[in-house]
Design an enzyme around this catalytic site. Structure first.
Site, PDB file in Angstrom:
ATOM      1  N   ASP A 139       0.586  20.201 -11.506  1.00  0.00           N
ATOM      2  CA  ASP A 139       0.202  20.623 -10.164  1.00  0.00           C
ATOM      3  C   ASP A 139       0.047  22.140 -10.081  1.00  0.00           C
ATOM      4  O   ASP A 139       0.224  22.717  -9.024  1.00  0.00           O
ATOM      5  CB  ASP A 139       1.323  20.172  -9.200  1.00  0.00           C
ATOM      6  CG  ASP A 139       0.799  19.862  -7.830  1.00  0.00           C
ATOM      7  OD1 ASP A 139      -0.422  19.861  -7.673  1.00  0.00           O
ATOM      8  OD2 ASP A 139       1.623  19.652  -6.921  1.00  0.00           O
ATOM      9  N   CYS A 150      -6.021  -2.990  -6.288  1.00  0.00           N
ATOM     10  CA  CYS A 150      -5.860  -2.988  -4.818  1.00  0.00           C
ATOM     11  C   CYS A 150      -6.404  -4.289  -4.217  1.00  0.00           C
ATOM     12  O   CYS A 150      -5.879  -4.785  -3.213  1.00  0.00           O
ATOM     13  CB  CYS A 150      -6.589  -1.809  -4.188  1.00  0.00           C
ATOM     14  SG  CYS A 150      -5.650  -0.273  -4.230  1.00  0.00           S
ATOM     15  N   CYS A 178      -6.431  -5.802  -0.322  1.00  0.00           N
ATOM     16  CA  CYS A 178      -5.351  -5.185   0.479  1.00  0.00           C
ATOM     17  C   CYS A 178      -5.876  -3.956   1.223  1.00  0.00           C
ATOM     18  O   CYS A 178      -6.682  -3.196   0.696  1.00  0.00           O
ATOM     19  CB  CYS A 178      -4.214  -4.796  -0.458  1.00  0.00           C
ATOM     20  SG  CYS A 178      -2.889  -3.877   0.343  1.00  0.00           S
ATOM     21  N   CYS A 204      -2.367   0.275   3.429  1.00  0.00           N
ATOM     22  CA  CYS A 204      -2.206   1.735   3.593  1.00  0.00           C
ATOM     23  C   CYS A 204      -3.144   2.253   4.681  1.00  0.00           C
ATOM     24  O   CYS A 204      -2.757   3.092   5.497  1.00  0.00           O
ATOM     25  CB  CYS A 204      -2.438   2.457   2.270  1.00  0.00           C
ATOM     26  SG  CYS A 204      -4.003   2.055   1.472  1.00  0.00           S
ATOM     27  N   CYS A 225      -1.596   4.054   8.251  1.00  0.00           N
ATOM     28  CA  CYS A 225      -1.668   5.510   8.453  1.00  0.00           C
ATOM     29  C   CYS A 225      -1.698   5.824   9.953  1.00  0.00           C
ATOM     30  O   CYS A 225      -2.635   5.423  10.658  1.00  0.00           O
ATOM     31  CB  CYS A 225      -2.901   6.087   7.767  1.00  0.00           C
ATOM     32  SG  CYS A 225      -3.065   7.859   8.111  1.00  0.00           S
ATOM     33  N   CYS A 248      -4.330  14.336   8.074  1.00  0.00           N
ATOM     34  CA  CYS A 248      -3.189  13.881   7.268  1.00  0.00           C
ATOM     35  C   CYS A 248      -1.912  14.669   7.583  1.00  0.00           C
ATOM     36  O   CYS A 248      -1.909  15.904   7.584  1.00  0.00           O
ATOM     37  CB  CYS A 248      -3.551  13.990   5.789  1.00  0.00           C
ATOM     38  SG  CYS A 248      -2.225  13.461   4.701  1.00  0.00           S
ATOM     39  N   CYS A 305       4.496  13.179   4.023  1.00  0.00           N
ATOM     40  CA  CYS A 305       4.405  11.841   4.607  1.00  0.00           C
ATOM     41  C   CYS A 305       4.284  10.826   3.472  1.00  0.00           C
ATOM     42  O   CYS A 305       3.501  11.022   2.542  1.00  0.00           O
ATOM     43  CB  CYS A 305       3.174  11.768   5.515  1.00  0.00           C
ATOM     44  SG  CYS A 305       2.759  10.102   6.065  1.00  0.00           S
ATOM     45  N   CYS A 343       1.739   5.804   3.667  1.00  0.00           N
ATOM     46  CA  CYS A 343       0.736   4.991   2.950  1.00  0.00           C
ATOM     47  C   CYS A 343       1.243   4.562   1.564  1.00  0.00           C
ATOM     48  O   CYS A 343       0.633   3.705   0.921  1.00  0.00           O
ATOM     49  CB  CYS A 343      -0.601   5.705   2.870  1.00  0.00           C
ATOM     50  SG  CYS A 343      -0.541   7.325   2.122  1.00  0.00           S
ATOM     51  N   CYS A 396       2.802   0.197   0.443  1.00  0.00           N
ATOM     52  CA  CYS A 396       2.035  -0.351  -0.681  1.00  0.00           C
ATOM     53  C   CYS A 396       2.860  -1.399  -1.446  1.00  0.00           C
ATOM     54  O   CYS A 396       3.971  -1.109  -1.900  1.00  0.00           O
ATOM     55  CB  CYS A 396       1.616   0.779  -1.621  1.00  0.00           C
ATOM     56  SG  CYS A 396       0.691   0.168  -3.053  1.00  0.00           S
TER      57      CYS A 396
HETATM   58  S1  SF4 Z   1      -1.460  -0.468   0.128  1.00  0.00           S
HETATM   59 FE1  SF4 Z   1      -1.523  -0.093  -2.078  1.00  0.00          FE
HETATM   60  S2  SF4 Z   1      -2.463  -1.954  -2.946  1.00  0.00           S
HETATM   61 FE2  SF4 Z   1      -2.891  -1.943  -0.744  1.00  0.00          FE
HETATM   62  S3  SF4 Z   1      -4.887  -0.947  -0.591  1.00  0.00           S
HETATM   63 FE3  SF4 Z   1      -3.361   0.627  -0.292  1.00  0.00          FE
HETATM   64  S4  SF4 Z   1      -3.058   1.518  -2.303  1.00  0.00           S
HETATM   65 FE4  SF4 Z   1      -4.104  -0.453  -2.610  1.00  0.00          FE
HETATM   66  S1  SF4 Z   2       0.121  10.728   3.767  1.00  0.00           S
HETATM   67 FE1  SF4 Z   2       0.521   9.877   5.832  1.00  0.00          FE
HETATM   68  S2  SF4 Z   2      -0.994  10.812   7.158  1.00  0.00           S
HETATM   69 FE2  SF4 Z   2      -1.688  11.170   5.048  1.00  0.00          FE
HETATM   70  S3  SF4 Z   2      -3.025   9.440   4.593  1.00  0.00           S
HETATM   71 FE3  SF4 Z   2      -1.003   8.786   3.954  1.00  0.00          FE
HETATM   72  S4  SF4 Z   2      -0.115   7.727   5.756  1.00  0.00           S
HETATM   73 FE4  SF4 Z   2      -1.892   8.911   6.434  1.00  0.00          FE
END
Ligand code: SF4
Ligand code: SF4
Length: 312
Positions: free
Chosen positions: A135, A189, A192, A195, A199, A215, A242, A245, A249
């Protein structure tokens, strides 16, 4: 010229040494120009989704071509380190920070591990020139991790390892010698969309496309100045980063917690109530977060977040 079996032996030995050092996974990709990723990054930048993170516009060529970072680069050795904690803060009645910031600043921990790995590779496996990254330079880490088969980039734009989930740090060692390579894996994925639905600020515009201007991680970590009122009460008690998301998962449901002392939260952090956060003094901030990634936002940034989220 090295024979194929030599390359395989070197790659296997590198993976063994990575495991000995405590890395969760190690996969290797051949260096080449990341044409698709370059195109996506360009579109994302030109749509302004990087918000005020102007540094994302810099070193575009280096981001997409590791040969511009390491002369004669041939291999990207990708290392994962699990940071899924054994114990989590609850955002029900408390203010919370992202799990990656529970313990010691991961940059320092991982860089030290990567340096050790590079030394061992040099001394015992193959002489090379190269650089380690965590990073810390313009490297498209998730893209390389996916190329190396360490996982796939999920709809939430995180790397998801099928064995270790998405709470994994990614580090790389880019070197100028060829090795035996791993293959990318399938995107699991499927249908699904958890996420995207979870959000709270609708920042996932479409699979893998995150608009930083929506975000919570951006607003609480990267942004300077006041947070727009439109986001009031939408941060789910998050005051630094955060994880929503990722928390929803399904690939994180069964992952094993890490066993790295450096990443454990201090008892003080775990015990902090809303009131304690609100009364946080600069001295306490300096003491609590001296070695943490949280110090990046400084006392003033964290105070701004606490005030915004706690609503006072
Ligand atoms: S929650 Fe995880 S598995 Fe489902 S769409 Fe999002 S990243 Fe993919
Ligand atoms: S980090 Fe939080 S605000 Fe950003 S995309 Fe994921 S759930 Fe949404």
């Amino acid at each position: 010229m090295q024979m194929k079996t030599d390359l395989q032996k070197s790659s296997e030995k590198i993976k063994q040494e990575a495991a000995k050092l405590g890395f969760t996974d190690c996969k290797i990709a051949p260096v080449h120009y990341l044409a698709n990723d370059a195109k996506q990054l360009k579109q994302w930048l030109s749509a302004g989704m990087h918000a005020s993170m102007r540094y994302m516009e810099n070193h575009f060529e280096k981001r997409t071509d590791p040969g511009k970072l390491v002369a004669g680069a041939k291999s990207v050795i990708v290392l994962l380190l699990n940071y899924f904690p054994p114990e989590k803060q609850s955002n029900k009645d408390k203010l919370v920070v992202s799990k990656y910031a529970y313990g010691r600043d991961y940059h320092k921990v991982i860089k030290a591990m990567l340096n050790k790995l590079q030394q061992t590779i040099r001394n015992e496996i193959v002489s090379h020139e190269g650089r380690v990254f965590v990073d810390s330079a313009p490297v498209l880490e998730r893209a390389w991790a996916a190329r190396a088969g360490a996982g796939w980039v999920g709809k939430n734009a995180n790397l998801i390892s099928p064995e270790h989930g998405s709470f994994v740090f990614i580090g790389e060692l880019i070197i100028d010698v060829g090795l035996a390579y791993d293959k990318p894996i399938k995107d699991f994925c499927g249908s699904c969309t958890k996420c995207i639905e979870a959000c709270p600020t609708n920042a996932i515009l479409s699979p893998k496309i995150i608009d930083s201007r929506r975000c919570i991680s951006y607003w609480t970590i990267e942004h300077k100045g006041p947070i727009p009122e439109t986001f009031r009460k939408k941060f789910n008690n998050g005051i630094f980063g955060c994880d929503i998301c990722q928390d929803v998962c399904p690939w994180n449901n069964k992952v094993k917690p890490h066993n790295i002392d450096d990443f454990l939260p201090s008892p003080d952090l775990m015990a902090m109530t809303k009131k304690v956060w609100q009364d946080l003094s600069e001295d306490t901030f300096n003491r609590l977060f001296k070695k943490s990634a949280i110090k990046r936002v400084k006392y003033s940034g964290l105070r701004r977040n606490i005030r915004f989220v706690a609503g006072y």
